[in-house]
Design an enzyme around this catalytic site. Sequence first.
Site, PDB file in Angstrom:
ATOM      1  N   ASP A 103      67.879 -16.875   3.731  1.00 62.42           N
ATOM      2  CA  ASP A 103      68.434 -18.229   3.775  1.00 62.42           C
ATOM      3  C   ASP A 103      67.339 -19.240   4.084  1.00 62.42           C
ATOM      4  OD1 ASP A 103      70.914 -17.081   3.418  1.00 62.42           O
ATOM      5  OD2 ASP A 103      71.401 -17.089   5.560  1.00 62.42           O
TER       6      ASP A 103
HETATM    7  N1  URA Z   1      71.584 -12.387   6.550  1.00 60.14           N
HETATM    8  C1  URA Z   1      71.783 -13.711   6.668  1.00 60.14           C
HETATM    9  O1  URA Z   1      72.809 -14.145   7.146  1.00 60.14           O
HETATM   10  N2  URA Z   1      70.808 -14.532   6.238  1.00 60.14           N
HETATM   11  C2  URA Z   1      69.639 -14.105   5.744  1.00 60.14           C
HETATM   12  O2  URA Z   1      68.779 -14.923   5.391  1.00 60.14           O
HETATM   13  C3  URA Z   1      69.444 -12.720   5.638  1.00 60.14           C
HETATM   14  C4  URA Z   1      70.430 -11.870   6.043  1.00 60.14           C
END
Ligand code: URA
Length: 236
Positions: A103
């Site tokens: 993310d």
């Molecule tokens: N899980 C999440 O919630 N975000 C990420 O970036 C990776 C795994």
Amino acid sequence: MRMDKLLANMGFGTRKDVKKLMKSGSVHVNGDVVKEGKLHVDTDQDMVTVYGEIVKYKPFIYLMLNKPQGVISATEDAQHETVIDLLLFEHEMYEPFPVGRLDKDTEGLLLITNDGQFLHSLMSPKKHVTKTYVATVRGEVTNTDIDLFKQGVTLDDGYVTKPADLFIQKQGDVSEIELTITEGKYHQVKRMFEAVDKKVLTLKRTKIGKLTLDPELELGTYRELTEAEVDLLLPK
Ligand code: URA
């Protein structure tokens, strides 16, 4: 492949550096001086030398990035900086792509490659490649959560997660945890904690399979994987 692209890919500098190098007469193809960057060479057949040293073309690159927050895991984006924007020209020229996504607000280990098969072997759900994250979480994470994550929790869309290993590193109103999962659903870690009424405040990926993020890599910097590291990630 064009000579200038090959030389830039091989680490001889920027497009401008390569042009200068070629003009200097130090580059030979099969014994003949070559000064024109646009000349095409056959990377299997032709012998390219720079200052008399043979240049061996490598088709693939494998990079380990310590992704900072605020950068998105994509090759292009109209509004935001992407992880590819963090690369030097000599790596960007390989036209690589991120292996999966973190993310925008997640930090840590992100692999970048132009090897589609490598990407597939790490991303395929059938391979169950583990991913380890450290997180700070609002709410007290307890042994019950460890058990629930082991059994699988139900996400907001009804999906039941595969067994995951949760370790509590610090317990409190804000807890610190390490979590290892074998799948990569959208926002998976955040949604797993939502399923047990907690909120991920910060998230960082530290491991993919047996590969650990190099602690020497500052946020926003990267390096090439060693051959041994690539072997660690490839299925036996
Ligand atoms: N899980 C999440 O919630 N975000 C990420 O970036 C990776 C795994």
